[in-house]
Design an enzyme around this catalytic site. Structure first.
Site, PDB file in Angstrom:
ATOM      1  N   CYS A  75       0.820  -1.220   0.000  1.00 20.15           N
ATOM      2  CA  CYS A  75       0.000   0.000   0.000  1.00 20.15           C
ATOM      3  C   CYS A  75       0.857   1.274   0.000  1.00 20.15           C
ATOM      4  CB  CYS A  75      -0.962  -0.049   1.181  1.00 20.15           C
ATOM      5  SG  CYS A  75      -2.460   0.874   0.871  1.00 20.15           S
ATOM      6  N   ARG A  77     -12.591   6.051  -1.143  1.00 19.64           N
ATOM      7  CA  ARG A  77     -11.566   5.070  -0.760  1.00 19.64           C
ATOM      8  C   ARG A  77     -11.969   3.690  -1.294  1.00 19.64           C
ATOM      9  NH1 ARG A  77      -7.744   6.822   2.417  1.00 19.64           N
ATOM     10  NH2 ARG A  77      -7.019   4.747   2.989  1.00 19.64           N
ATOM     11  N   HIS A 122      -3.591  -5.710   2.602  1.00 20.80           N
ATOM     12  CA  HIS A 122      -3.287  -5.840   4.018  1.00 20.80           C
ATOM     13  C   HIS A 122      -3.868  -7.179   4.479  1.00 20.80           C
ATOM     14  CE1 HIS A 122      -2.107  -1.636   4.274  1.00 20.80           C
ATOM     15  NE2 HIS A 122      -3.233  -1.305   3.666  1.00 20.80           N
TER      16      HIS A 122
HETATM   17  N1  GLN Z   1      -2.279   6.712   2.355  1.00 24.13           N
HETATM   18  C1  GLN Z   1      -2.346   5.845   1.191  1.00 24.13           C
HETATM   19  C2  GLN Z   1      -3.764   5.828   0.578  1.00 24.13           C
HETATM   20  O1  GLN Z   1      -4.716   6.167   1.243  1.00 24.13           O
HETATM   21  C3  GLN Z   1      -1.951   4.434   1.560  1.00 24.13           C
HETATM   22  C4  GLN Z   1      -2.922   3.815   2.558  1.00 24.13           C
HETATM   23  C5  GLN Z   1      -2.392   2.518   3.127  1.00 24.13           C
HETATM   24  O2  GLN Z   1      -1.185   2.314   3.247  1.00 24.13           O
HETATM   25  N2  GLN Z   1      -3.350   1.618   3.534  1.00 24.13           N
HETATM   26  O3  GLN Z   1      -3.893   5.417  -0.569  1.00 24.13           O
END
Ligand code: GLN
Length: 242
Positions: free
Chosen positions: A95, A129, A194
């Site tokens: 990520c 998101r 994740h």
């Molecule tokens: N901050 C980055 C995003 O929102 C990565 C998020 C993360 O590592 N889960 O895309």
């Protein structure tokens, strides 16, 4: 000859979302269960590092704020990392760590966070998101595997000349539109999964361990472990998602 694998956990206090340190623990444990010695070193903001002295580099997920903090930290050490990657250093970047290896990350507020520019892709924040369970189909060496995990990212990543890690079977992946998840270059494995990724997907962990060992001794053979539990957990999630 006793091999001691050296692991670099980069920015453990900044790239530490969603339990991603579990990837380092899984790598370490699956070596330890085989009697392979592992030394884990944490490298933090401002530390000097020589990536060529490691066998496995892990970079976890991070919030937009943390990523901005560390974007310029590596400075001239980027060339050192590029050389190690060309020398087949095994890297897992999850990520935020994934985004950092690319050209840039354009955040929701318009801030353009420079990446390390090592791999050919860029990331731009979308208007929502990408969150949820995800299943991905990919080739790991001569094995076809299905991996499962959890994604939570605002950034949408668009690949240039690098290959995707795999094909999205359920979920969003890099950007929710092109059906790709992650990126792969030499022994660099990038993913939005994740979970953490490695504890949930033993085949990937073992492939990375074997790549790290073969880089030291090409004739090394990795014996199997009893993965009944891991395989059961993986198939339960696949049945739920596919
Ligand atoms: N901050 C980055 C995003 O929102 C990565 C998020 C993360 O590592 N889960 O895309």
């Amino acid at each position: 000859m006793v091999i001691v694998l050296k692991v670099c956990h980069l920015y453990p206090d900044l790239l530490n979302l969603y339990g991603d340190r579990g990837n380092v623990i899984a790598f370490y444990r699956r070596c330890q269960w085989r009697g392979i010695e592992v030394k884990v070193e944490e490298v933090n903001l401002g530390d000097q590092v020589d990536f060529s002295s490691y066998d496995f580099l892990f970079m976890g997920g991070g919030s937009d704020r943390e990523q901005n903090l560390l974007a310029s930290d590596l400075g001239e050490q980027v060339e050192n990392l590029k050389t190690a990657i060309e020398d087949n250093l095994v890297v897992l970047a999850i990520c935020g760590g994934y985004q950092l290896l690319g050209k840039y990350y354009l955040m929701p507020d318009g801030t353009r966070v420079p990446g390390l520019g090592i791999l050919d892709y860029y990331t731009e924040a979308g208007n929502k998101r990408l969150i949820g369970n995800i299943a991905v189909n990919l080739q790991m060496g001569d094995k076809e595997v299905y991996i499962t995990g959890f994604e939570n990212h605002g950034g949408k990543t668009f690949l240039g000349s690098v290959e995707p890690l795999g094909k999205v079977m359920s979920g969003n992946g890099n950007n929710g539109t092109d059906g790709h998840e992650g990126a792969r270059y030499k022994n660099v494995f990038c993913s939005y999964l994740h979970g953490p990724l490695l504890p949930k997907n033993a085949a990937i962990t073992d492939y990375m361990i074997s790549q790290a060992l073969k880089r030291r001794n090409k004739n090394f053979f990795l014996n199997d472990l009893d993965d009944t539990f891991e395989k059961r957990a993986n198939s339960v999630m696949l049945e739920r998602l596919l």
